[in-house]
Design an enzyme around this catalytic site. Structure first.
Site, short mmCIF file in Angstrom:
data_model
loop_
_atom_site.label_atom_id
_atom_site.label_comp_id
_atom_site.label_asym_id
_atom_site.label_seq_id
_atom_site.Cartn_x
_atom_site.Cartn_y
_atom_site.Cartn_z
N TYR A 63 0.77 -1.13 -0.16
CA TYR A 63 -0.09 0.09 -0.05
C TYR A 63 0.85 1.20 -0.02
CZ TYR A 63 -4.14 2.63 1.28
OH TYR A 63 -5.46 3.51 1.00
N TYR A 86 -1.81 4.72 -10.01
CA TYR A 86 -2.77 4.16 -10.79
C TYR A 86 -4.10 4.54 -10.42
CZ TYR A 86 -5.62 -0.26 -10.32
OH TYR A 86 -6.63 -1.03 -10.30
#
Lengths: 387, 138
Positions: A286, A334
């Site tokens: 993450y 992204y």
């Protein structure tokens, strides 16, 4: 404490058989968050080749499971709305294994959906929570401020220049991966080191490219037993290890601003899977901020405390490097709708299946996906494998 | 209330009434576990270390050192628009606990502020009821 013998016994007994995003991600001003949950859920079930009538376990965060299940017309026998920020959906995987093993359900659907970009209004804080009295009044509001406070402590302990260079390396390498993912927000936007260093401050020591995107997006995962997975459309990605936990809620209560709960969830998930760091072909970590990756790599045990800058040096985590990291382009480049953790799993499954086109890794058999939630508060780690 | 104060304002809760009465009176009051003989933050009736409720209040010296800080350039809330750049921080109190705060009365420049720098508490009255403890260079 977790009982490792029991965890090892359930390693590989459940599998991910479907993953998907919502129909569009990035900016979807004409869609609400619940719709993104539902789109992603429907798409993940299609990916698995499983009809929604077979779903008997529903897992979500941000909404209650009854909101998602009602929308989709699902009446589950097992429900889990565990909500621990962006790590929630990774943590749901461990809960799904437990539920399937215990017999509470056979087909688990985990959904996510948020419109962080289109809906920029911030919810009012709950005055009964400690943050409302002890952090928010000082302008410690939202992740960029909190994580920058943690990052400066790291700089103080391990060196400002090498920390800055590490954060630049992570930002630039992640952007290179995004430039190979047509779904990525920054697919068409390369970034050089100079552009990184010349960008504006958000909360010193963070430049803008140290901070994740704010997008609209949904994603979903379908999990079932290893036995049942054999008859699904794309077969099984085995869940070999899964672990979770947290050690604080608000930032100033964090025991060590440079170490996350990944120091426990990482080793536990690896041991459950019976593998080591060196066995992994891919790490999906993450990346709410560049610093999150740095602190997390060390906490997970890929390298020692303070050794992260050497670990990510020289674009080692970029395409062609020997440590592929966040190959989707991550939360930095992204997509990042708010609670991004589920997208680490989606990309790991696609890499293991060989579905990622120009960014596909050679011979990807074993991957880690790791979510972080809150203010570096909560983590979930899973180890996924494919024969 | 200070004119135009439009930042989030703490709402005292049952376990923190005394804390906020303290800051209004110019005192930084801490909860203290009489079993552990240790102060802790934030105020709550049960000691987070040992789990007992044999706890009391003490008045902190107000001396602390900076544990970490940041310099915020993009306000995360409209109320801070006129304050940027400002300096949120975590300080370590002389009594041991850490608390979140702001560093004030110093230039918001990383070359002017450093971790481990000695600071002392000041109280900023933001409403008739609430004064926020902040810290300035000692």
């Amino acid at each position: 404490m977790p009982v490792m013998d029991k965890l090892k016994a359930v390693s590989g007994t459940a599998a991910i058989v479907g993953v998907a995003e919502s129909d569009q991600i990035g900016r979807t001003p004409d869609k609400g968050p619940l719709e993104l949950h539902a789109e992603a859920g429907r798409n993940a079930l299609a990916d698995a080749g499983i009809d929604k009538s077979e779903v008997d376990g529903v897992f979500t965060a941000g909404y209650s499971t009854y909101d998602v299940a009602e929308y989709l017309g699902i009446t589950p026998h097992f429900t889990d709305s565990t909500s621990v920020g962006g790590s929630s959906f990774v943590i749901h995987i461990a809960h799904a294994i437990a539920a399937i093993q215990a017999g509470y359900c056979e087909v688990a659907l985990i959904t996510h959906g948020q419109t962080g970009r289109s809906d920029r209004a911030r919810a009012g804080g709950n005055p009964g929570l400690p943050s409302a009295q002890y952090e928010v009044p000082y302008g410690i509001i939202g992740p960029p401020v909190a994580y920058s406070l943690a990052a400066n402590r790291y700089m103080h302990q391990y060196g400002e220049d090498r920390t800055r260079e590490a954060m630049a390396n992570i930002a630039v390498s992640t952007r290179k991966w995004a430039n190979m993912n047509e779904k990525a927000f920054f697919y068409d936007t390369p970034m050089s080191f100079d552009e990184y260093h010349d960008s504006r401050w958000i909360s010193w020591p963070f430049h803008l490219p140290d901070c994740c995107l704010v997008t609209d997006a949904g994603a979903a995962i379908v999990i079932t037993s290893a036995e049942r997975a054999k008859s699904t459309r794309k077969g099984a990605v085995s869940i070999l290890g899964a672990a979770e936990g947290h050690d604080h809620g608000i930032l100033h209560q964090m025991p060590d601003l440079t170490r996350t709960w990944g120091r426990h969830s990482g080793p536990q998930a690896l041991e459950m899977a019976g593998v080591t760091h060196d066995d992994l072909d891919l790490a999906m970590i993450y990346d709410s901020f560049t610093y999150t990756v740095l602190a997390t790599l060390e906490s997970l045990g890929f390298c020692g405390p303070g050794d992260g800058p050497d670990f990510v040096a020289d674009q080692r985590t970029a395409p062609g490097g020997d440590f592929p990291l966040n190959t989707s382009g991550g939360g930095l480049s992204y997509t990042h709708p708010g609670m991004y953790g589920i997208f680490t799993v989606v990309e790991a499954v696609r890499q293991l299946r060989g579905e990622t086109g120009q960014r596909q890794l050679d011979d990807c058999k074993l991957a880690m996906a790791h979510g972080t939630g809150g203010l570096l508060s909560s983590t979930g780690t899973v180890i996924l494998g494919r024969d | 209330m200070a004119d135009g104060y439009n930042k989030p304002i703490p709402i005292p809760q049952p376990e923190s009434d005394n804390y906020w009465e303290g800051t209004k009176a110019g005192e930084l009051r801490l909860r203290h576990c009489d079993d552990c003989n240790q102060a802790y933050f934030y105020p709550r009736n049960i000691c987070p270390e040992c789990g007992n409720n044999n706890t009391s209040w003490i008045v902190a010296s107000g001396n602390a050192k900076i544990h970490t800080f940041a310099i915020v350039h993009r306000p995360p809330h409209p109320g801070f628009m006129d304050d940027i750049p400002y300096v949120p921080a975590i300080v370590e109190l002389e009594e041991g606990p850490k608390m979140a705060t702001q560093i004030v009365n110093v230039e918001a420049d990383p070359s002017k502020i450093s971790i481990d720098m000695a600071v002392k508490v000041v109280f900023e009255s933001i409403t008739d009821e609430i004064s926020l403890p902040k810290f300035e260079p000692a």
